[in-house]
Design a protein around this motif. Structure first.
Motif, PDB file in Angstrom:
ATOM      1  N   LEU A  56       3.149  24.586  26.347  1.00 41.30           N
ATOM      2  CA  LEU A  56       2.508  23.603  25.464  1.00 41.30           C
ATOM      3  C   LEU A  56       1.953  22.428  26.275  1.00 41.30           C
ATOM      4  CD1 LEU A  56       4.506  23.111  22.135  1.00 41.30           C
ATOM      5  CD2 LEU A  56       2.496  24.489  22.602  1.00 41.30           C
ATOM      6  N   THR A  57       1.090  22.737  27.210  1.00 35.57           N
ATOM      7  CA  THR A  57       0.364  21.703  27.945  1.00 35.57           C
ATOM      8  C   THR A  57      -1.118  21.983  27.754  1.00 35.57           C
ATOM      9  OG1 THR A  57       0.378  22.982  30.004  1.00 35.57           O
ATOM     10  CG2 THR A  57       2.181  21.409  29.677  1.00 35.57           C
ATOM     11  N   PRO A  58      -1.974  20.954  27.793  1.00 34.94           N
ATOM     12  CA  PRO A  58      -3.411  21.203  27.645  1.00 34.94           C
ATOM     13  C   PRO A  58      -3.878  22.268  28.645  1.00 34.94           C
ATOM     14  CG  PRO A  58      -2.963  18.862  27.512  1.00 34.94           C
ATOM     15  CD  PRO A  58      -1.674  19.528  27.932  1.00 34.94           C
ATOM     16  N   GLY A  59      -4.551  23.285  28.126  1.00 40.84           N
ATOM     17  CA  GLY A  59      -4.987  24.414  28.937  1.00 40.84           C
ATOM     18  C   GLY A  59      -3.954  25.528  28.998  1.00 40.84           C
ATOM     19  N   GLY A  60      -2.739  25.258  28.527  1.00 40.78           N
ATOM     20  CA  GLY A  60      -1.682  26.260  28.522  1.00 40.78           C
ATOM     21  C   GLY A  60      -1.860  27.249  27.376  1.00 40.78           C
ATOM     22  N   TRP A  77      -2.076  34.840  19.996  1.00 37.05           N
ATOM     23  CA  TRP A  77      -2.117  33.900  21.115  1.00 37.05           C
ATOM     24  C   TRP A  77      -2.580  32.537  20.636  1.00 37.05           C
ATOM     25  CZ3 TRP A  77      -6.901  31.783  21.645  1.00 37.05           C
ATOM     26  CH2 TRP A  77      -7.979  32.500  21.093  1.00 37.05           C
ATOM     27  N   TRP A  78      -2.205  31.521  21.390  1.00 36.28           N
ATOM     28  CA  TRP A  78      -2.718  30.164  21.223  1.00 36.28           C
ATOM     29  C   TRP A  78      -3.292  29.726  22.564  1.00 36.28           C
ATOM     30  CZ3 TRP A  78       2.172  27.080  19.329  1.00 36.28           C
ATOM     31  CH2 TRP A  78       2.602  27.580  18.097  1.00 36.28           C
ATOM     32  N   ARG A  79      -4.360  28.996  22.514  1.00 39.29           N
ATOM     33  CA  ARG A  79      -4.892  28.291  23.688  1.00 39.29           C
ATOM     34  C   ARG A  79      -4.724  26.810  23.376  1.00 39.29           C
ATOM     35  NH1 ARG A  79      -9.900  30.272  23.936  1.00 39.29           N
ATOM     36  NH2 ARG A  79      -9.007  32.150  24.807  1.00 39.29           N
ATOM     37  N   VAL A  80      -3.856  26.136  24.110  1.00 40.20           N
ATOM     38  CA  VAL A  80      -3.514  24.744  23.830  1.00 40.20           C
ATOM     39  C   VAL A  80      -4.672  23.834  24.248  1.00 40.20           C
ATOM     40  CG1 VAL A  80      -1.863  22.889  24.241  1.00 40.20           C
ATOM     41  CG2 VAL A  80      -1.062  25.262  24.098  1.00 40.20           C
ATOM     42  N   ILE A  81      -5.139  23.034  23.296  1.00 41.78           N
ATOM     43  CA  ILE A  81      -6.253  22.111  23.534  1.00 41.78           C
ATOM     44  C   ILE A  81      -5.725  20.733  23.900  1.00 41.78           C
ATOM     45  CG2 ILE A  81      -8.260  20.984  22.482  1.00 41.78           C
ATOM     46  CD1 ILE A  81      -8.414  23.567  20.643  1.00 41.78           C
ATOM     47  N   SER A  82      -4.801  20.203  23.090  1.00 39.90           N
ATOM     48  CA  SER A  82      -4.252  18.878  23.382  1.00 39.90           C
ATOM     49  C   SER A  82      -2.840  18.770  22.835  1.00 39.90           C
ATOM     50  CB  SER A  82      -5.140  17.772  22.810  1.00 39.90           C
ATOM     51  OG  SER A  82      -5.134  17.811  21.400  1.00 39.90           O
ATOM     52  N   VAL A  83      -2.068  17.880  23.481  1.00 38.35           N
ATOM     53  CA  VAL A  83      -0.678  17.643  23.085  1.00 38.35           C
ATOM     54  C   VAL A  83      -0.419  16.149  23.197  1.00 38.35           C
ATOM     55  CG1 VAL A  83       1.750  18.113  23.602  1.00 38.35           C
ATOM     56  CG2 VAL A  83       0.034  19.885  24.018  1.00 38.35           C
ATOM     57  N   PHE A  91      -4.450  23.514  18.946  1.00 39.37           N
ATOM     58  CA  PHE A  91      -4.610  24.767  19.677  1.00 39.37           C
ATOM     59  C   PHE A  91      -5.563  25.702  18.946  1.00 39.37           C
ATOM     60  CE2 PHE A  91      -0.851  25.105  16.991  1.00 39.37           C
ATOM     61  CZ  PHE A  91      -0.974  26.327  16.364  1.00 39.37           C
ATOM     62  N   GLU A  92      -6.177  26.597  19.716  1.00 40.62           N
ATOM     63  CA  GLU A  92      -6.961  27.682  19.147  1.00 40.62           C
ATOM     64  C   GLU A  92      -5.988  28.831  18.932  1.00 40.62           C
ATOM     65  OE1 GLU A  92     -10.942  30.359  20.068  1.00 40.62           O
ATOM     66  OE2 GLU A  92     -10.100  29.116  21.647  1.00 40.62           O
ATOM     67  N   ASP A  93      -6.072  29.485  17.780  1.00 36.09           N
ATOM     68  CA  ASP A  93      -5.131  30.532  17.390  1.00 36.09           C
ATOM     69  C   ASP A  93      -5.908  31.808  17.114  1.00 36.09           C
ATOM     70  OD1 ASP A  93      -2.871  31.895  16.423  1.00 36.09           O
ATOM     71  OD2 ASP A  93      -2.986  30.963  14.449  1.00 36.09           O
ATOM     72  N   GLY A  94      -5.445  32.912  17.681  1.00 36.90           N
ATOM     73  CA  GLY A  94      -6.147  34.169  17.448  1.00 36.90           C
ATOM     74  C   GLY A  94      -5.236  35.372  17.537  1.00 36.90           C
ATOM     75  N   PHE A  95      -5.800  36.502  17.192  1.00 35.99           N
ATOM     76  CA  PHE A  95      -5.110  37.781  17.282  1.00 35.99           C
ATOM     77  C   PHE A  95      -5.367  38.382  18.659  1.00 35.99           C
ATOM     78  CE2 PHE A  95      -5.909  37.211  12.764  1.00 35.99           C
ATOM     79  CZ  PHE A  95      -4.682  37.533  12.224  1.00 35.99           C
ATOM     80  N   ALA A  96      -4.467  39.277  19.068  1.00 39.26           N
ATOM     81  CA  ALA A  96      -4.626  39.945  20.357  1.00 39.26           C
ATOM     82  C   ALA A  96      -4.545  41.455  20.150  1.00 39.26           C
ATOM     83  CB  ALA A  96      -3.545  39.482  21.328  1.00 39.26           C
ATOM     84  N   THR A 109      -8.996  30.480  14.728  1.00 38.12           N
ATOM     85  CA  THR A 109      -9.007  29.189  14.038  1.00 38.12           C
ATOM     86  C   THR A 109      -8.607  28.119  15.048  1.00 38.12           C
ATOM     87  OG1 THR A 109      -6.692  29.360  13.348  1.00 38.12           O
ATOM     88  CG2 THR A 109      -8.346  30.184  11.803  1.00 38.12           C
ATOM     89  N   THR A 110      -8.958  26.881  14.727  1.00 37.18           N
ATOM     90  CA  THR A 110      -8.452  25.748  15.482  1.00 37.18           C
ATOM     91  C   THR A 110      -7.406  25.069  14.609  1.00 37.18           C
ATOM     92  OG1 THR A 110     -10.559  25.453  16.629  1.00 37.18           O
ATOM     93  CG2 THR A 110      -9.054  23.569  16.606  1.00 37.18           C
ATOM     94  N   CYS A 111      -6.196  24.932  15.138  1.00 33.73           N
ATOM     95  CA  CYS A 111      -5.091  24.354  14.381  1.00 33.73           C
ATOM     96  C   CYS A 111      -4.755  22.974  14.928  1.00 33.73           C
ATOM     97  CB  CYS A 111      -3.853  25.237  14.486  1.00 33.73           C
ATOM     98  SG  CYS A 111      -4.069  26.838  13.705  1.00 33.73           S
ATOM     99  N   ARG A 112      -4.586  22.041  14.002  1.00 33.34           N
ATOM    100  CA  ARG A 112      -4.150  20.694  14.341  1.00 33.34           C
ATOM    101  C   ARG A 112      -2.846  20.430  13.597  1.00 33.34           C
ATOM    102  NH1 ARG A 112      -8.767  20.990  13.143  1.00 33.34           N
ATOM    103  NH2 ARG A 112     -10.591  20.674  14.375  1.00 33.34           N
ATOM    104  N   VAL A 113      -1.795  20.200  14.365  1.00 30.32           N
ATOM    105  CA  VAL A 113      -0.481  19.902  13.802  1.00 30.32           C
ATOM    106  C   VAL A 113      -0.232  18.422  14.000  1.00 30.32           C
ATOM    107  CG1 VAL A 113       1.991  20.374  13.950  1.00 30.32           C
ATOM    108  CG2 VAL A 113       0.337  22.195  14.457  1.00 30.32           C
ATOM    109  N   THR A 114       0.107  17.727  12.923  1.00 29.37           N
ATOM    110  CA  THR A 114       0.473  16.313  13.039  1.00 29.37           C
ATOM    111  C   THR A 114       1.819  16.101  12.355  1.00 29.37           C
ATOM    112  OG1 THR A 114      -0.853  15.783  11.082  1.00 29.37           O
ATOM    113  CG2 THR A 114      -1.876  15.397  13.228  1.00 29.37           C
TER     114      THR A 114
END
Length: 165
Positions: A56-60, A77-83, A91-96, A109-114
């Motif tokens: 869970l680091t940007p780019g992780g 998978w998730w591609r972490v955008i910001s933390v 994060f970007e969320d997708g199927f593999a 999708t792009t997911c934003r958790v607050t």
């Protein structure tokens, strides 16, 4: 159940899940930050998750496998955008595919958790998923995304209970 609202907005192509927890923000953050806790709720009850990688680091990235009741496997998978721990994760969320590579034909999708502190020490969590198009929104909601994420988030209360740690 912890989920308080589910809002679909085709105009902004978003699905927002709001939930309330009787735990401080730092504790709720742990259900995202700790892969063993994440896998206890990320999949709906009928499709538990196994987290394979968790950075869970940007780019992780985070990779996981959900196992259905018949033993069927679904990778994601998730591609972490910001933390901004412990308040925000994007994060970007997708199927593999079966090899764990991003699925080329299914939308992401792009997911934003607050996480917001509430009076009395509780936490309000919002998960906002933004779809790349209305067609993608339709396709993923028809696949059961809304019901799946609502059921998944509904498992967090049990995890946050003192015996659930």
């Amino acid at each position: 159940m912890t989920v308080t609202t589910v809002k679909k907005d085709p105009e902004t192509r978003t699905l927002t899940i709001s939930a309330q927890f009787d735990a401080p923000v730092a504790r709720v953050w742990q259900v995202w930050d700790d892969p063993r806790q994440l896998e206890r709720w990320w999949g709906p009850p009928t499709h538990p998750a196994t987290v394979l990688d968790h950075d869970l680091t940007p780019g992780g990235s985070v990779t996981y496998l959900m196992t259905g009741p018949e033993g069927d496997k679904h990778r994601g998978w998730w591609r972490v955008i910001s933390v901004d721990a412990p308040h925000r994760l994007e994060f970007e969320d997708g199927f593999a595919d079966d090899a764990g590579n991003p699925h080329s034909t299914l939308p992401t999708t792009t997911c934003r958790v607050t996480l917001h502190e509430q009076a009395g020490g509780g936490t309000r969590m919002e998960i906002e998923s933004t779809f790349p198009s209305l067609q993608a929104m339709r396709e993923l909601t028809e696949m059961g995304m809304e019901e799946g994420i609502t059921a998944a988030v509904g498992q967090i209360d049990q995890l946050l209970a003192p015996h659930g740690r």
